[in-house]
Enzyme design. Structure first.
Site, PDB file in Angstrom:
ATOM      1  N   GLU A   1      69.442  49.917  25.973  1.00 27.92           N
ATOM      2  CA  GLU A   1      69.847  50.231  24.444  1.00 27.92           C
ATOM      3  C   GLU A   1      69.929  51.837  24.576  1.00 27.92           C
ATOM      4  O   GLU A   1      68.993  52.378  23.713  1.00 27.92           O
ATOM      5  CB  GLU A   1      68.520  49.963  23.811  1.00 27.92           C
ATOM      6  CG  GLU A   1      68.397  48.198  23.650  1.00 27.92           C
ATOM      7  CD  GLU A   1      67.370  47.810  22.752  1.00 27.92           C
ATOM      8  OE1 GLU A   1      66.545  48.654  22.254  1.00 27.92           O
ATOM      9  OE2 GLU A   1      67.491  46.623  22.268  1.00 27.92           O
TER      10      GLU A   1
ATOM     11  N   GLU B   1      68.865  40.093  24.682  1.00 28.63           N
ATOM     12  CA  GLU B   1      67.470  40.190  23.885  1.00 28.63           C
ATOM     13  C   GLU B   1      67.707  39.093  22.513  1.00 28.63           C
ATOM     14  O   GLU B   1      68.649  39.621  21.934  1.00 28.63           O
ATOM     15  CB  GLU B   1      67.096  41.481  23.481  1.00 28.63           C
ATOM     16  CG  GLU B   1      66.424  42.185  24.874  1.00 28.63           C
ATOM     17  CD  GLU B   1      65.805  43.545  24.394  1.00 28.63           C
ATOM     18  OE1 GLU B   1      65.401  43.534  23.139  1.00 28.63           O
ATOM     19  OE2 GLU B   1      65.626  44.380  25.570  1.00 28.63           O
TER      20      GLU B   1
END
Ligand SMILES: *[C@@H]1O[C@H](CO)[C@@H](O)[C@H](O)[C@H]1NC(C)=O
Ligand SMILES: *[C@@H]1O[C@H](CO)[C@@H](O)[C@H](O)[C@H]1NC(C)=O
Ligand SMILES: *[C@@H]1O[C@H](CO)[C@@H](O)[C@H](O)[C@H]1NC(C)=O
Length: 573
Positions: A384, A488
Site C-alpha cells: 500500500e 486484502e
C-alpha cells in the site's frame, strides 16, 4: 503449467465436490445405456468420445489459470496473518495497555492553550519561524506531533516537519530545527485536568510572555493555577498504534516481553491446522523492514520477528500451505499509517534515496533467505504505497529493481506489486513493464474507508461487488502482464445491524467475484479483536461460507452443457 506442492486434500471443499459430480454422473449414465441397449454399442462409443472431449474441455477450463506452485487447478485461497509481525493496535488493543502516558505516544497530535492569555501556541507558517502564543482558533500551525523520548520527555514536530527548539534559559522558542536532539527536547509535567508545564532540562519552565512569545524564563516553580507557565493540552488525535508506538511506548524490557509473548501466541501451528482444514492454501505474511536486522534491529524496534517468520514457514510446509512474504513497513514509511510503522504519520520513504535503497536491501535479505524454501510462493515488494505521496516513477523504479533482486535468487517465486492506495488506477502498473515472469498486481478491495460507502445498504454493497469490482477484475484479468490478486478483503462493510444472512450474502458475492481473479485472493485477517474482521470467527460463526464461494458460473455452465449432452446422447437411442 508446473503444478506441485499442495496436498490434494487441500483443494477447497466445494470445488472438490463439484469436480466429482461431472465425470461420475456421466459414466453412470453411459454404463446404464450400454447394459440396456447393447446393439447401439458403436454409437455409444462415439458418445463416449464426445463426453471424454467435453470432460477434457471442462478440466482444461478449470485449470486454465492455475498458479505455479499450488496444487492442481488452484489459485490462491489465502488469509493474511495481519497484526502479527507488524503491529496494528486496533487488531489487539491489549498490547498497548499499561503504557504510562499511553495517550501520548509517538505521532499523537497535541495543541497548547495558555491559561493566562487564553491563546494557542502557534508555529508561524507551520514551522521555520518564531513560536507565538497568539491564536484564538487552533488549526494546523497550532498542532504538534509528539516524538516520545520517555513517558515525560518529548519533542514537538510542526505541521511542516520542523521541531520546536530552545537554546537555553532566557531564550525564545522557535520552530526552525530540521532534526531533533538535546535543544529540541522538553520535559512535561501533567496534572489530572490535562494541564501541563513544559520545561527545559535545566529546570527552567516555558511561559507565555505578555508579548505573545513562548519563552524559557519563568521564575520559580509554577502551581496548577492559571499562571503563565501552565497550559491546557488538547489531544487532537491519537490514532497511530503501530510497532514504533508500541516499542517506544513501553520501557525497552517491557516492550521485549510484550512482543515476545505476542509473536509466540497470536499465531501458532494450530492456526495453520485450522486454515488447512478449511481449504486455505496460502498465507500472506506482513513483515516490517527491521526483520532484516534481527536479532538487533535499530531502536526502538524489537528483534524476534525473523524467528517467528521461520516458524510460519515450517508450519506452512507441514500443512502444504504456501507463504507470501509481504513487506508491509518500509523505512521512513510509504503511507504514513501505523501499519507501515510510521513514527508520526509522515511518509518519508519516497523522498529518501537512502530509505529506498535500504528497502531493496531488505528484499535482498528476504529473497536470499527464503527463495529455496519449499513453502515460498512469492514476495510482495511493498504494501500500500500512498498515491498521494509516492510518485509513480519512484515506485516503478523501485518495483523494477525489486523484481530483479528476487530473480537473482529464484526464477519462479512470484513477485507481487501492490497498487497505490488512494487516487490511482491499478492499470498504471500494467503499463509499467515491471517484470517478465510470474508477476502479480495486488488490489485491496474494502467497501470501507471512503465516504462513498457510507449509507450504502447491504444490497448496494453486494451490487457494487458485482458491478464495479467484477468489471475491474475482468478488465485486469484480460490485460497483458501480471496476474491479479485481491490480496486484502474482508466480510465487513459500513452497514450497521446487518444480519447473519446479510453477511453470508456479502461474503458469497465477494468470494464468487474474487475467485475469478487470476492469482486468487487473501482475506484480511486471520485474527482480530473485532470479530467481523476475524477470519476464524467468520468461519466458526458461519458468517462466511467458503464452500459456497467456489461456484464459478463458468464451470457450472460447462458442467450443465456436459450433462445435457450426456442425457441427449442417451435419449437419442
Ligand atoms: C525573542 O523574540 C522577540 C520577538 O521576535 C525578540 O524581540 C527578542 O529579542 C527575542 N529574544 C531572544 C532572547 O532572542
Ligand atoms: C449519511 O446519512 C446521514 C443521515 O441521512 C447524512 O446526514 C450524512 O450526510 C450521510 N453521509 C454521507 C457520506 O453521505
Ligand atoms: C461508517 O462510516 C462512518 C464514516 O466513516 C463511520 O463513522 C461509521 O462508524 C461507519 N460505520 C460502520 C458500521 O462501519
Amino acid at each position: 503449467m508446473g503444478v506441485e506442492g499442495l496436498n490434494p486434500e487441500n483443494t477447497p471443499v466445494g470445488e472438490k465436490k463439484k469436480r466429482k459430480t461431472g465425470p461420475e454422473d456421466a459414466s453412470y449414465i453411459t454404463t446404464a445405456v450400454i447394459e440396456l441397449r447393447p446393439a447401439l454399442y458403436m454409437e455409444l462409443m462415439f458418445c463416449k468420445w464426445v463426453l471424454a472431449f467435453l470432460l477434457y474441455c471442462w478440466l482444461i477450463f478449470a485449470v486454465g489459470f492455475s498458479v505455479e506452485g499450488l496444487h492442481e487447478n488452484s489459485r490462491v485461497r489465502g488469509v493474511n496473518l495481519g497484526g502479527w509481525l507488524v503491529i496494528e493496535g486496533w487488531i489487539k488493543p491489549s498490547l498497548f495497555y499499561d503504557i504510562l502516558n499511553g495517550d501520548m505516544l509517538d505521532g499523537t497530535e497535541v495543541q497548547f492553550k495558555s491559561l493566562t492569555l487564553q491563546k494557542y501556541v502557534s508555529a508561524e507558517n507551520g514551522g521555520g519561524m518564531e513560536v507565538t502564543v497568539d491564536r484564538d482558533i487552533p488549526s494546523s500551525w497550532e498542532t504538534f506531533r509528539l516524538w516520545r523520548v520517555s513517558e515525560s520527555i518529548f519533542q514537538f514536530r510542526t505541521s511542516q516537519g520542523q521541531f520546536l527548539t530552545c537554546n537555553g534559559d532566557g531564550g525564545n522558542v522557535t520552530a526552525a530545527a530540521e532534526s531533533a536532539s538535546v535543544t529540541e527536547t522538553f520535559y512535561i509535567e501533567r496534572n489530572l485536568n490535562n494541564r501541563v508545564h513544559i520545561k527545559l532540562k535545566s529546570g527552567t519552565y516555558l511561559r507565555a510572555s505578555k508579548a505573545n512569545q513562548l519563552t524559557a524564563d519563568y521564575l520559580g516553580t509554577p502551581g496548577w493555577d492559571d499562571n503563565a507557565a501552565t497550559f491546557e493540552m488538547i489531544i487532537v488525535s491519537n490514532i497511530l498504534h503501530g510497532d514504533y508506538q508500541l516499542a517506544n511506548g513501553h520501557e525497552h524490557d517491557k516492550a521485549k516481553e510484550v512482543l515476545k509473548k505476542h509473536r509466540n501466541t497470536f499465531i501458532t501451528v494450530e492456526d495453520f491446522n485450522f486454515l488447512y482444514r478449511h481449504g486455505i492454501n496460502t498465507v500472506r505474511i506482513p513483515v516490517g523492514w527491521w526483520i532484516a536486522f534481527d536479532p538487533n534491529p535499530p531502536a526502538p524496534f524489537i528483534g524476534g520477528s525473523l524467528e517467528a517468520l521461520d516458524n510460519a514457514f515450517s508450519w506452512a510446509q507441514a500443512f502444504s500451505i504456501k507463504c507470501i512474504i509481504d513487506l508491509h513497513a518500509a523505512p521512513g514509511s510509504q503511507n504514513g499509517m501505523e501499519h507501515s510503522a510510521s513514527r508520526d504519520g509522515k511518509t518519508g520513504w519516497p523522498t529518501s534515496p537512502d530509505h529506498i535503497s535500504q528497502t531493496l536491501d531488505v528484499i535482498d535479505f528476504l529473497a536470499s533467505r527464503y527463495a529455496k524454501h519449499p513453502a515460498l510462493l512469492g514476495i510482495e515488494l511493498l504494501n500500500e504505497p500512498s498515491a498521494g505521496s509516492v510518485p509513480l516513477d519512484i515506485l516503478v523504479s523501485f518495483y523494477k529493481q525489486g523484481y530483479q533482486i528476487v530473480r537473482k535468487y529464484s526464477s519462479t517465486a512470484y513477485v507481487l506489486f501492490c497498487q497505490r492506495i488512494g487516487n490511482a488506477d491499478p492499470f498504471e502498473l500494467y503499463q509499467a513493464n515491471l517484470g517478465s515472469e510470474n508477476t502479480v498486481v495486488d488490489l485491496h478491495y474494502y467497501n470501507l474507508f471512503d465516504n462513498f460507502f457510507v449509507n450504502m445498504s447491504s444490497l448496494d454493497n453486494i451490487q457494487y461487488i458485482y458491478k464495479n469490482r467484477q468489471t475491474q477484475l475482468q478488465a485486469l484479468n484480460s490485460a497483458n502482464g501480471p496476474l491479479v490478486f485481491i490480496g486484502e478483503w474482508v466480510n465487513e462493510w459500513n452497514v450497521t445491524g446487518g444480519s447473519q444472512t446479510d453477511y453470508q450474502d456479502f461474503g458469497r458475492a465477494q468470494l464468487e467475484v474474487y475467485n475469478a481473479a487470476s492469482f486468487g485472493w487473501a482475506y484480511w485477517t486471520l485474527k482480530n479483536d473485532i470479530k467481523h474482521w476475524d477470519f476464524e470467527w467468520n468461519i466458526q460463526s458461519n458468517y462466511l461460507q467458503l464452500q459456497l464461494g467456489y461456484s464459478s458460473s463458468n464451470q457450472i455452465f460447462i458442467l450443465v452443457l456436459f450433462l445435457g449432452l450426456a442425457c441427449g446422447c442417451s435419449f437419442l437411442h
